[in-house]
Write a protein that holds these residues in place. Structure first.
Motif, PDB file in Angstrom:
ATOM      1  N   PHE A  36     -40.973  17.270   1.286  1.00  0.00           N
ATOM      2  CA  PHE A  36     -42.272  17.789   0.893  1.00  0.00           C
ATOM      3  C   PHE A  36     -43.205  16.605   0.688  1.00  0.00           C
ATOM      4  O   PHE A  36     -42.756  15.458   0.582  1.00  0.00           O
ATOM      5  CB  PHE A  36     -42.154  18.582  -0.418  1.00  0.00           C
ATOM      6  CG  PHE A  36     -41.447  19.895  -0.260  1.00  0.00           C
ATOM      7  CD1 PHE A  36     -40.065  19.943  -0.101  1.00  0.00           C
ATOM      8  CD2 PHE A  36     -42.150  21.083  -0.252  1.00  0.00           C
ATOM      9  CE1 PHE A  36     -39.410  21.154   0.066  1.00  0.00           C
ATOM     10  CE2 PHE A  36     -41.501  22.297  -0.096  1.00  0.00           C
ATOM     11  CZ  PHE A  36     -40.133  22.325   0.060  1.00  0.00           C
ATOM     12  N   ARG A  37     -44.485  16.879   0.624  1.00  0.00           N
ATOM     13  CA  ARG A  37     -45.428  15.803   0.339  1.00  0.00           C
ATOM     14  C   ARG A  37     -46.553  16.310  -0.549  1.00  0.00           C
ATOM     15  O   ARG A  37     -46.840  17.508  -0.590  1.00  0.00           O
ATOM     16  CB  ARG A  37     -45.998  15.225   1.639  1.00  0.00           C
ATOM     17  CG  ARG A  37     -46.861  16.189   2.440  1.00  0.00           C
ATOM     18  CD  ARG A  37     -47.213  15.571   3.793  1.00  0.00           C
ATOM     19  NE  ARG A  37     -48.064  16.455   4.592  1.00  0.00           N
ATOM     20  CZ  ARG A  37     -48.393  16.207   5.855  1.00  0.00           C
ATOM     21  NH1 ARG A  37     -47.949  15.115   6.470  1.00  0.00           N
ATOM     22  NH2 ARG A  37     -49.176  17.056   6.495  1.00  0.00           N
ATOM     23  N   GLN A  38     -47.134  15.377  -1.252  1.00  0.00           N
ATOM     24  CA  GLN A  38     -48.261  15.717  -2.113  1.00  0.00           C
ATOM     25  C   GLN A  38     -49.314  14.635  -1.985  1.00  0.00           C
ATOM     26  O   GLN A  38     -49.074  13.468  -2.326  1.00  0.00           O
ATOM     27  CB  GLN A  38     -47.811  15.849  -3.566  1.00  0.00           C
ATOM     28  CG  GLN A  38     -48.895  16.364  -4.488  1.00  0.00           C
ATOM     29  CD  GLN A  38     -48.363  16.812  -5.831  1.00  0.00           C
ATOM     30  OE1 GLN A  38     -47.271  16.450  -6.238  1.00  0.00           O
ATOM     31  NE2 GLN A  38     -49.137  17.642  -6.520  1.00  0.00           N
ATOM     32  N   ARG A  44     -48.286  20.184  -3.784  1.00  0.00           N
ATOM     33  CA  ARG A  44     -47.152  19.793  -2.963  1.00  0.00           C
ATOM     34  C   ARG A  44     -46.979  20.803  -1.827  1.00  0.00           C
ATOM     35  O   ARG A  44     -47.113  22.013  -2.033  1.00  0.00           O
ATOM     36  CB  ARG A  44     -45.897  19.745  -3.824  1.00  0.00           C
ATOM     37  CG  ARG A  44     -44.650  19.277  -3.096  1.00  0.00           C
ATOM     38  CD  ARG A  44     -43.528  19.023  -4.085  1.00  0.00           C
ATOM     39  NE  ARG A  44     -43.272  20.171  -4.930  1.00  0.00           N
ATOM     40  CZ  ARG A  44     -42.447  20.156  -5.968  1.00  0.00           C
ATOM     41  NH1 ARG A  44     -41.829  19.043  -6.304  1.00  0.00           N
ATOM     42  NH2 ARG A  44     -42.253  21.251  -6.679  1.00  0.00           N
ATOM     43  N   GLU A  45     -46.686  20.290  -0.640  1.00  0.00           N
ATOM     44  CA  GLU A  45     -46.528  21.174   0.512  1.00  0.00           C
ATOM     45  C   GLU A  45     -45.262  20.828   1.283  1.00  0.00           C
ATOM     46  O   GLU A  45     -44.797  19.682   1.302  1.00  0.00           O
ATOM     47  CB  GLU A  45     -47.744  21.065   1.447  1.00  0.00           C
ATOM     48  CG  GLU A  45     -47.932  19.716   2.094  1.00  0.00           C
ATOM     49  CD  GLU A  45     -49.074  19.715   3.107  1.00  0.00           C
ATOM     50  OE1 GLU A  45     -49.753  20.741   3.270  1.00  0.00           O
ATOM     51  OE2 GLU A  45     -49.271  18.663   3.752  1.00  0.00           O
ATOM     52  N   PHE A  46     -44.746  21.843   1.921  1.00  0.00           N
ATOM     53  CA  PHE A  46     -43.551  21.706   2.738  1.00  0.00           C
ATOM     54  C   PHE A  46     -43.844  20.888   3.983  1.00  0.00           C
ATOM     55  O   PHE A  46     -44.896  21.056   4.615  1.00  0.00           O
ATOM     56  CB  PHE A  46     -43.058  23.103   3.129  1.00  0.00           C
ATOM     57  CG  PHE A  46     -41.964  23.112   4.149  1.00  0.00           C
ATOM     58  CD1 PHE A  46     -42.234  23.422   5.467  1.00  0.00           C
ATOM     59  CD2 PHE A  46     -40.657  22.825   3.785  1.00  0.00           C
ATOM     60  CE1 PHE A  46     -41.230  23.447   6.421  1.00  0.00           C
ATOM     61  CE2 PHE A  46     -39.641  22.848   4.728  1.00  0.00           C
ATOM     62  CZ  PHE A  46     -39.932  23.158   6.050  1.00  0.00           C
ATOM     63  N   TYR A  92     -44.169  11.348  -0.475  1.00  0.00           N
ATOM     64  CA  TYR A  92     -43.170  12.214   0.155  1.00  0.00           C
ATOM     65  C   TYR A  92     -41.945  12.313  -0.746  1.00  0.00           C
ATOM     66  O   TYR A  92     -41.424  11.295  -1.236  1.00  0.00           O
ATOM     67  CB  TYR A  92     -42.783  11.648   1.522  1.00  0.00           C
ATOM     68  CG  TYR A  92     -43.836  11.905   2.576  1.00  0.00           C
ATOM     69  CD1 TYR A  92     -45.058  11.236   2.541  1.00  0.00           C
ATOM     70  CD2 TYR A  92     -43.621  12.829   3.597  1.00  0.00           C
ATOM     71  CE1 TYR A  92     -46.040  11.489   3.477  1.00  0.00           C
ATOM     72  CE2 TYR A  92     -44.591  13.085   4.550  1.00  0.00           C
ATOM     73  CZ  TYR A  92     -45.797  12.405   4.492  1.00  0.00           C
ATOM     74  OH  TYR A  92     -46.765  12.657   5.439  1.00  0.00           O
ATOM     75  N   THR A 109     -42.464  26.786   0.396  1.00  0.00           N
ATOM     76  CA  THR A 109     -43.759  26.260   0.764  1.00  0.00           C
ATOM     77  C   THR A 109     -44.216  25.204  -0.220  1.00  0.00           C
ATOM     78  O   THR A 109     -44.852  24.229   0.156  1.00  0.00           O
ATOM     79  CB  THR A 109     -44.803  27.384   0.837  1.00  0.00           C
ATOM     80  OG1 THR A 109     -44.804  28.090  -0.414  1.00  0.00           O
ATOM     81  CG2 THR A 109     -44.477  28.355   1.959  1.00  0.00           C
ATOM     82  N   GLY A 111     -41.952  24.004  -2.767  1.00  0.00           N
ATOM     83  CA  GLY A 111     -40.813  23.382  -3.406  1.00  0.00           C
ATOM     84  C   GLY A 111     -39.969  24.306  -4.250  1.00  0.00           C
ATOM     85  O   GLY A 111     -38.994  23.865  -4.868  1.00  0.00           O
ATOM     86  N   TRP A 117     -34.616  16.745  -6.972  1.00  0.00           N
ATOM     87  CA  TRP A 117     -35.683  16.023  -6.274  1.00  0.00           C
ATOM     88  C   TRP A 117     -35.487  14.523  -6.380  1.00  0.00           C
ATOM     89  O   TRP A 117     -34.989  14.025  -7.406  1.00  0.00           O
ATOM     90  CB  TRP A 117     -37.038  16.376  -6.883  1.00  0.00           C
ATOM     91  CG  TRP A 117     -37.447  17.792  -6.637  1.00  0.00           C
ATOM     92  CD1 TRP A 117     -37.266  18.853  -7.471  1.00  0.00           C
ATOM     93  CD2 TRP A 117     -38.094  18.304  -5.477  1.00  0.00           C
ATOM     94  NE1 TRP A 117     -37.759  20.002  -6.892  1.00  0.00           N
ATOM     95  CE2 TRP A 117     -38.277  19.689  -5.670  1.00  0.00           C
ATOM     96  CE3 TRP A 117     -38.535  17.726  -4.281  1.00  0.00           C
ATOM     97  CZ2 TRP A 117     -38.894  20.506  -4.718  1.00  0.00           C
ATOM     98  CZ3 TRP A 117     -39.151  18.541  -3.335  1.00  0.00           C
ATOM     99  CH2 TRP A 117     -39.322  19.914  -3.558  1.00  0.00           C
TER     100      TRP A 117
END
Length: 127
Positions: A36-38, A44-46, A92, A109, A111, A117
């Protein structure tokens, strides 16, 4: 379970990076893993996920440019990123999906459904 992400850095647009996520424990091969990334100011998105059996899932925004893979012998999941764009700039995170031997296709989508994590690794793409 501990996840250790690495491989981030500064790269020019069009360049490539490979992220790694090393996991502790003996059950790595039986869980799906995701990236995922933010980005600053965003949720945060997949990005991508790989099931325990090797099925791969990608966000539309990275399809064709990013490749997720896993090496169960090394307890590591990778994210090969090519043709990087400034909009790929983000922290990431790797995560372990909950549900041993999960056989569905939902990898989240934002997390949800992930119970472990890594600490995150920063990717900065300059234009």
């Amino acid at each position: 379970v501990q996840l250790q992400a690495s491989g981030g850095g500064l790269v020019q647009a069009g360049g490539s990076l490979r992220l790694s996520c090393a996991a502790s424990g003996s059950t790595f091969s039986s869980y799906g893993m995701g990236w995922f990334r933010q980005a600053p100011g965003k949720e945060r998105e997949f990005v991508a996920a790989i099931s325990w059996s090797g099925s791969r899932y990608y966000a539309d925004s990275v399809k064709g440019r990013f490749t997720i893979s896993r090496d169960n012998a090394k307890n590591t999941v990778y994210l090969q990123m090519t043709s990087l764009k400034p909009e790929d700039t983000a922290v990431y995170y790797c995560g372990r999906r909950d549900g041993r031997y999960y056989s569905g296709t939902y990898y989240g989508t934002g997390g949800e459904n992930y119970n472990y994590w890594g600490q995150g690794t920063l990717v900065t793409v300059s234009s």
